[in-house]
Write a protein that holds these residues in place. Structure first.
Motif, mmCIF file in Angstrom:
data_model
loop_
_atom_site.group_PDB
_atom_site.id
_atom_site.type_symbol
_atom_site.label_atom_id
_atom_site.label_comp_id
_atom_site.label_asym_id
_atom_site.label_seq_id
_atom_site.Cartn_x
_atom_site.Cartn_y
_atom_site.Cartn_z
ATOM 1 N N PHE A 107 76.140 92.512 86.754
ATOM 2 C CA PHE A 107 74.795 92.025 86.960
ATOM 3 C C PHE A 107 74.075 92.295 88.618
ATOM 4 N N LEU A 108 73.909 93.371 88.967
ATOM 5 C CA LEU A 108 73.318 93.187 90.377
ATOM 6 C C LEU A 108 72.645 95.067 90.127
ATOM 7 N N GLY A 109 71.305 94.889 89.383
ATOM 8 C CA GLY A 109 70.406 95.825 88.946
ATOM 9 C C GLY A 109 70.470 96.628 90.122
ATOM 10 N N SER A 110 69.243 97.165 90.437
ATOM 11 C CA SER A 110 68.350 97.472 91.202
ATOM 12 C C SER A 110 67.243 96.324 91.403
ATOM 13 N N THR A 111 66.612 95.857 91.019
ATOM 14 C CA THR A 111 65.835 94.232 91.042
ATOM 15 C C THR A 111 66.642 93.363 91.429
ATOM 16 N N THR A 112 67.522 93.073 91.395
ATOM 17 C CA THR A 112 68.612 91.861 92.001
ATOM 18 C C THR A 112 68.912 92.796 93.509
ATOM 19 N N VAL A 113 69.394 93.623 93.818
ATOM 20 C CA VAL A 113 69.858 94.616 94.966
ATOM 21 C C VAL A 113 68.722 94.487 95.396
ATOM 22 N N TYR A 114 67.581 94.993 95.735
ATOM 23 C CA TYR A 114 66.220 94.527 96.736
ATOM 24 C C TYR A 114 66.101 93.446 97.180
ATOM 25 N N ALA A 115 66.179 92.037 96.233
ATOM 26 C CA ALA A 115 65.923 90.876 96.190
ATOM 27 C C ALA A 115 67.170 90.668 97.241
ATOM 28 N N TYR A 116 68.669 91.250 96.754
ATOM 29 C CA TYR A 116 69.668 91.043 97.991
ATOM 30 C C TYR A 116 69.071 91.529 99.024
ATOM 31 N N MET A 117 69.025 92.947 99.204
ATOM 32 C CA MET A 117 68.349 93.434 100.448
ATOM 33 C C MET A 117 67.097 92.714 102.139
ATOM 34 N N GLN A 118 66.265 92.618 100.682
ATOM 35 C CA GLN A 118 65.639 91.189 101.489
ATOM 36 C C GLN A 118 66.279 89.330 101.644
ATOM 37 N N ALA A 119 67.062 89.353 101.252
ATOM 38 C CA ALA A 119 67.416 88.132 102.028
ATOM 39 C C ALA A 119 68.658 88.476 102.598
ATOM 40 N N VAL A 120 69.197 89.407 102.829
ATOM 41 C CA VAL A 120 70.370 89.094 104.068
ATOM 42 C C VAL A 120 69.483 89.849 104.642
ATOM 43 N N GLY A 121 68.596 90.083 105.138
ATOM 44 C CA GLY A 121 68.249 91.350 106.121
ATOM 45 C C GLY A 121 68.104 92.871 106.120
ATOM 46 N N VAL A 122 68.296 93.178 105.100
ATOM 47 C CA VAL A 122 68.549 94.496 105.270
ATOM 48 C C VAL A 122 67.094 95.680 105.543
ATOM 49 N N VAL A 123 66.240 95.000 104.541
ATOM 50 C CA VAL A 123 65.002 95.071 104.527
ATOM 51 C C VAL A 123 64.211 93.820 105.273
ATOM 52 N N ASP A 124 63.224 93.602 106.295
ATOM 53 C CA ASP A 124 62.339 92.721 107.057
ATOM 54 C C ASP A 124 60.625 92.655 105.327
ATOM 55 N N ASP A 125 60.345 91.644 104.946
ATOM 56 C CA ASP A 125 59.425 92.390 104.297
ATOM 57 C C ASP A 125 58.191 90.724 104.698
ATOM 58 N N HIS A 126 58.402 89.997 105.209
ATOM 59 C CA HIS A 126 57.474 89.171 105.881
ATOM 60 C C HIS A 126 56.084 89.935 106.352
ATOM 61 N N THR A 127 55.083 89.522 105.772
ATOM 62 C CA THR A 127 53.611 90.639 105.428
ATOM 63 C C THR A 127 52.927 89.699 106.630
ATOM 64 N N SER A 128 52.515 91.150 107.000
ATOM 65 C CA SER A 128 51.862 90.843 108.688
ATOM 66 C C SER A 128 51.210 89.794 108.911
ATOM 67 N N ASP A 129 50.631 88.775 108.421
ATOM 68 C CA ASP A 129 50.549 87.948 108.430
ATOM 69 C C ASP A 129 50.744 86.430 108.778
ATOM 70 N N CYS A 130 52.653 86.910 108.540
ATOM 71 C CA CYS A 130 53.178 85.765 108.376
ATOM 72 C C CYS A 130 53.097 85.358 110.019
ATOM 73 N N TRP A 131 54.019 84.041 110.020
ATOM 74 C CA TRP A 131 54.329 84.002 111.664
ATOM 75 C C TRP A 131 55.647 84.918 112.428
ATOM 76 N N LYS A 132 56.169 84.790 111.035
ATOM 77 C CA LYS A 132 57.424 85.909 111.787
ATOM 78 C C LYS A 132 57.456 87.213 112.014
ATOM 79 N N ARG A 133 56.294 87.351 111.728
ATOM 80 C CA ARG A 133 55.926 88.669 112.403
ATOM 81 C C ARG A 133 55.112 89.180 113.584
ATOM 82 N N GLN A 134 54.392 86.988 113.924
ATOM 83 C CA GLN A 134 53.942 87.266 115.347
ATOM 84 C C GLN A 134 55.138 87.002 116.510
#
Length: 202
Positions: A175-202
């Motif tokens: 139950f860990l296909g590529s789409t689920t794994v990418y969401a997991y990567m986002q959740a645990v910070g392996v990737v940071d996908d906050h958009t440029s207008d988000c306060w987390k980017r500021q």
């Protein structure tokens, strides 16, 4: 109904300026905002937390993330605080107990996958020293910081998530296909996908 354990965090967000610019996927739900502000995209290196998100993301497949967040503390209670050592030893009676628990997602395949994945998780630990070492070696120990302007630019899967999902499957995870794994990567910070207008980017 929210558990008392997260009420302090929600209280902070109730008094926060509601005009704060966040990623567009983040709704006005206070729990969703708290998750976005305090967890999403922040690197996680602790194995129990990494396993918790594996469980939650595997249950999220086909559902909204908010649906999972609202049941998160019930999942924690049902799955012994996400203790993967205990979960790996769950009996058939425990599976039946979980299937009768109306507070979580009662999906036999996903419940069985969690038990299976708890066992495989420990196998990875024995091989790499920790699951964290295994996961973070895919990015050289440093999170990928993307620079997307809008959520429409954010992919649902990438070559890297394909690679990790393929490796996890080879190791017996379910139950860990590529789409689920990418969401997991986002959740645990392996990737940071906050958009440029988000306060987390500021």
């Amino acid at each position: 109904m929210y558990f008392a354990g997260v009420s302090f965090l929600l209280d902070l967000h109730r008094v926060k300026n509601m005009e704060t610019k966040r990623c567009a996927w983040c709704t006005k739900d206070i729990l969703y905002q708290a998750y976005h502000d305090e967890e999403w995209g922040i690197p996680v290196y602790e194995d129990t937390k990494l396993f918790e998100f594996l469980v939650l993301e595997s249950f999220q497949a086909g559902l909204s993330w908010l649906t999972i967040l609202k049941r998160r503390e019930y999942f924690r209670e049902a799955f012994d605080g996400f203790d993967y050592k205990k979960i790996a030893r769950y009996s058939e009676n425990k599976v039946l107990e979980l299937l009768s628990n109306e507070k979580i997602i009662r999906h036999k395949g996903k419940i069985s996958a969690v038990i299976n994945n708890a066992e495989k998780f420990q196998q990875v630990q024995r091989e790499f020293g920790s699951f964290s070492e295994y996961l973070w070696q895919f990015v050289g120990g440093e999170p990928i910081k993307n620079h997307f302007k809008t959520i429409s630019e954010i992919p649902s899967a990438t070559e890297l998530s394909d690679k990790i999902a393929k490796d996890l499957k080879k190791r017996g995870f379910r139950f860990l296909g590529s789409t689920t794994v990418y969401a997991y990567m986002q959740a645990v910070g392996v990737v940071d996908d906050h958009t440029s207008d988000c306060w987390k980017r500021q």
